[in-house]
Motif scaffolding. Structure first.
Motif, mmCIF file in Angstrom:
data_model
loop_
_atom_site.group_PDB
_atom_site.id
_atom_site.type_symbol
_atom_site.label_atom_id
_atom_site.label_comp_id
_atom_site.label_asym_id
_atom_site.label_seq_id
_atom_site.Cartn_x
_atom_site.Cartn_y
_atom_site.Cartn_z
ATOM 1 N N ASP A 137 56.609 24.112 -104.485
ATOM 2 C CA ASP A 137 56.427 25.163 -103.323
ATOM 3 C C ASP A 137 55.364 25.205 -102.708
ATOM 4 O OD1 ASP A 137 55.355 26.669 -105.199
ATOM 5 O OD2 ASP A 137 56.388 28.321 -105.220
ATOM 6 N N GLY A 138 54.996 25.697 -101.597
ATOM 7 C CA GLY A 138 53.759 25.845 -100.885
ATOM 8 C C GLY A 138 53.056 24.624 -100.721
ATOM 9 N N PRO A 139 51.665 24.462 -101.209
ATOM 10 C CA PRO A 139 50.976 23.222 -101.173
ATOM 11 C C PRO A 139 51.291 22.401 -102.045
ATOM 12 C CG PRO A 139 49.592 25.075 -102.065
ATOM 13 C CD PRO A 139 50.798 25.598 -101.472
ATOM 14 N N ASP A 140 51.938 22.656 -103.006
ATOM 15 C CA ASP A 140 52.381 21.690 -104.244
ATOM 16 C C ASP A 140 53.776 21.060 -104.096
ATOM 17 O OD1 ASP A 140 50.316 22.505 -105.849
ATOM 18 O OD2 ASP A 140 51.294 24.211 -106.624
ATOM 19 N N ALA A 141 54.327 21.180 -102.691
ATOM 20 C CA ALA A 141 55.672 20.694 -102.482
ATOM 21 C C ALA A 141 55.536 19.115 -102.438
ATOM 22 C CB ALA A 141 56.384 21.330 -101.277
ATOM 23 N N ALA A 142 56.686 18.591 -102.558
ATOM 24 C CA ALA A 142 56.980 17.075 -102.641
ATOM 25 C C ALA A 142 58.272 16.946 -102.792
ATOM 26 C CB ALA A 142 56.104 16.291 -103.708
ATOM 27 N N LEU A 143 58.830 15.856 -101.849
ATOM 28 C CA LEU A 143 60.014 14.856 -101.842
ATOM 29 C C LEU A 143 59.850 13.909 -102.767
ATOM 30 C CD1 LEU A 143 62.936 15.266 -100.520
ATOM 31 C CD2 LEU A 143 62.111 13.318 -99.161
ATOM 32 N N VAL A 144 60.697 13.942 -103.872
ATOM 33 C CA VAL A 144 60.440 12.830 -105.057
ATOM 34 C C VAL A 144 61.571 11.879 -104.932
ATOM 35 C CG1 VAL A 144 60.061 12.466 -107.395
ATOM 36 C CG2 VAL A 144 58.960 14.408 -106.525
ATOM 37 N N ALA A 145 61.401 10.687 -105.002
ATOM 38 C CA ALA A 145 62.425 9.506 -104.966
ATOM 39 C C ALA A 145 62.467 8.765 -106.378
ATOM 40 C CB ALA A 145 62.177 8.619 -103.982
ATOM 41 N N PHE A 146 63.525 8.749 -106.946
ATOM 42 C CA PHE A 146 63.740 8.031 -108.260
ATOM 43 C C PHE A 146 64.523 6.745 -107.873
ATOM 44 C CE2 PHE A 146 62.929 12.153 -109.828
ATOM 45 C CZ PHE A 146 62.175 11.965 -111.135
ATOM 46 N N ALA A 147 64.370 5.652 -108.822
ATOM 47 C CA ALA A 147 64.963 4.311 -108.431
ATOM 48 C C ALA A 147 64.709 3.423 -109.765
ATOM 49 C CB ALA A 147 64.675 3.595 -107.352
#
Length: 644
Positions: free
Chosen positions: A631-641
């Motif tokens: 959340d906030g400044p720590d948010a990230a969309l993370v992709a696994f493969a």
């Protein structure tokens, strides 16, 4: 101003390698099912993080706004991911690498914090639309609907006024943009884009904005129809369920969750919430249609086809928040095109999606209507499905007291005795009622996933007991003019043993116990429901439990269950590869065997996973699983493969 960074994509349907995720729920029917099968129980342990994308959104003191939890589920079309951020910016990313292609910023943060949930602004996704020539991304942000060119990120100036339309016009009542919000993505159908509404629960006064579903022309932005979830005249269907014509001044009954659509039949399925105010209905006596209901509308006209009210005269904040799941099932040898609605109260309501007839009987049963709250008139019955069984614990007794240690059990029993206890639908009280499931428990906005191969519906349920207390309105809050509100020491708090503002708990030394729940673990399950049989297929404890709970001083040296359970609101997806993927609350993405419920793998993320995951296969033949975290400044969309 967005910048053109790539050409319009080719039609990916020409490439057999590609498996898209074109809607937030995978399909308009919200199955959350993918035919991608490269990742299986045999090889899921090889998944690694292959890229991350950061929204990089900060608190803005100038506007008094801050980004909340990152909860968006991307869509993937033509090798491009499209998603919304907490500040409702829209991002287009390369689905293979996560590289940013363009950003559109509606500057929703300039609206200030009003209308946003406590803790910051948040949003859960966008809708992608094409007529074969034009391609647009539709974003419903605060009080406006935007049409964005999917290739460039620029506004389509032919839509509405320079690319957007106002959502607060034509409501029959003045609507402030500070008291109207959107968190769930639109629905697209033919040449229509359809949006719901969200009026903040903290507004509890006469002439609040009523809930709406609105449909706009996807090309011009002209409003084509509107459906009000609260009758707007004495001639409207359901007006007689509001005594003393209380429909005239009651608001809310929002459509803040996700809607589903049967594209072939043109039927729209709309879940609604509790009317204002959430916990006291003394000036809206009656069943209160169409609050707390599943409503089926003609998607082309907005006309009601059928409805089912899951809670009569709601005073528990049991909104229908999850997207209805459209599923074809076989019951006693008969194939049924069904709609299944999971709920906060832990029920799964299953209907023939055309007629609205329940697949299994739903019985009206007498419930506790004793109340110490002046002016409150509880509804005498509530609907109980005969099948499937509840997937959540319901009601509270002293037998449910937390027993992790004898000391904690004694404290829990002592604290529980302060409150009114009882079965599901025990009403709020001046004393304070322990309510189970709690207001954010059972199945929330994350909803369920349906596997057409097995007929199983997968749902994550949170387990807890909230306090539901109402008290005399002190008149200090201009947003509240009801006689009784939940602005009380124990007014719908989510965790006990930490008290609420103004609460006095003399037997519990301040700060000693922290967030230890009153009831026994586990506090979350992943549940598989067999919709062909109407039975629970399996139920697996989900999540380790919060670090704060596990490290509590009263639990030092105590051997705890491996899966204490992690409460949360996000939901699962299911794949042809044999897996159920789910995040939600803890800093992991999990994979379960969809047949047995065995946890097979968990991949660590830097921050808690708050969004529903999604999966797709790119032109390279590589399958990705993507989830929003932090959340906030720590948010990230993370992709696994699999790593190459």
């Amino acid at each position: 101003m967005a910048v053109l960074l790539f050409a319009a994509h080719a039609d990916s349907s020409e490439d057999p390698q590609v498996i898209e995720w074109p809607f937030v729920g995978a399909e308009q029917s919200h199955t959350k099912y993918s035919t991608a099968d490269e990742i299986t129980p045999a090889n899921v342990s090889g998944l690694k993080i292959v890229w991350k994308w950061h929204p990089n959104e900060q608190a803005l003191k100038r506007y008094g706004t801050q980004p909340g939890r990152f909860q968006a589920t991307p869509v993937m079309v033509g090798n491009v991911l499209y998603l919304s951020t907490m500040y409702t910016r829209v991002a287009a990313l390369d689905a293979q690498t996560g590289a940013e292609l363009w950003i559109f910023d509606p500057k929703a943060y300039e609206g200030g914090p009003r209308g946003a949930r406590p803790g910051g602004l948040q949003h859960r996704g966008i809708a992608y639309w094409t007529d074969g020539d034009d391609t647009r991304v539709f974003l419903n942000s605060r009080d406006r609907l935007y049409a964005i060119n999917a290739a460039t990120g620029e506004l389509d100036v032919g839509f509405g006024e320079s690319g957007n339309v106002l959502l607060t016009a034509g409501h029959g009542r003045p609507v402030s943009r500070f008291e109207f919000d959107q968190t769930s993505p639109p629905v697209v159908f033919e040449d229509l884009v359809i949006v719901g509404s969200r009026v903040p629960d903290q507004l509890q006064r006469k002439f609040d904005t009523p809930g709406t579903v609105q449909a706009f022309d996807a090309r011009t932005g002209k409003r084509r129809w509107v459906f009000f979830t609260i009758p707007q005249s004495s001639d409207d269907f359901g007006a007689d369920t509001w005594e003393e014509e209380s429909w005239r001044y009651t608001g809310h009954a929002n459509v803040w969750g996700l809607m589903s659509i049967d594209v072939e039949r043109g039927l729209l399925y709309v879940p609604t919430s509790t009317p204002s105010s959430d916990y006291w209905g003394g000036r809206r006596v009656g069943a209160n249609l169409f609050a707390d209901s599943l409503v089926c509308l003609d998607a082309r006209t907005g006309k009601r086809q059928w409805h089912f009210q899951a809670v009569h005269h709601g005073v528990w904040d049991y909104d229908l928040a999850a997207a209805p799941n459209l599923a074809t099932i076989t019951v006693d040898g008969r194939e049924i095109d069904a709609v299944a609605q999971v709920s906060k109260q832990g029920f799964t309501y299953v209907f023939d999606r055309v007629t609205g007839v329940p697949v299994w009987p739903i019985e009206e049963r007498a419930v506790d209507t004793k109340t110490d709250v002046p002016g409150e008139v509880l509804y005498p019955t509530q609907p109980f499905p005969t099948k499937p069984p509840p997937f959540s614990g319901q009601g509270v007794s002293l037998d449910d007291a937390n027993d992790l240690t004898p000391e904690i059990h004694a404290l829990a029993v002592n604290e529980m005795q302060r409150f009114r206890l009882g079965s599901l639908f025990t009403p709020p009280s001046l004393q304070g009622t322990l309510q189970r499931p709690g207001t954010a428990d059972g199945a929330n906005w994350g909803g369920a996933a349906f596997d057409p191969e097995t007929g199983l519906l997968y749902v994550r349920t949170s387990e807890g007991a909230d306090t539901n207390q109402v008290c005399l309105n002190d008149g200090d809050n201009p947003e509240v003019d009801v006689a009784y509100s939940n602005n009380c020491p124990y007014g719908a708090t989510l965790v006990m043993f930490q008290g609420a503002s103004g609460a006095k708990v003399p037997e519990v030394p301040p700060g000693k116990l922290g967030p230890i729940p009153l009831i026994k673990p586990p506090y979350a399950y992943l549940v598989a429901i067999d919709l062909n049989a109407g039975e629970i297929a399996w139920k697996a404890p989900f999540g380790e439990g919060s670090l704060e709970l596990r490290s509590h001083p009263l639990l030092r040296g105590v051997k705890l269950p491996e899966r204490l359970g992690t409460r949360g609101t996000a939901g699962p997806i299911v794949t042809k590869g044999g897996l159920v993927f789910i995040g939600g609350g803890a800093s992991y993405l999990y994979a379960f065997d969809k047949t047995s419920g065995t946890e097979l793998w968990r991949g660590a993320t830097s921050f808690p996973t708050y969004g529903n995951p999604m999966t797709y296969r790119t032109r390279s033949g590589r399958q990705f699983v993507v989830i929003a975290t932090g959340d906030g400044p720590d948010a990230a969309l993370v992709a696994f493969a699999w790593t190459e």
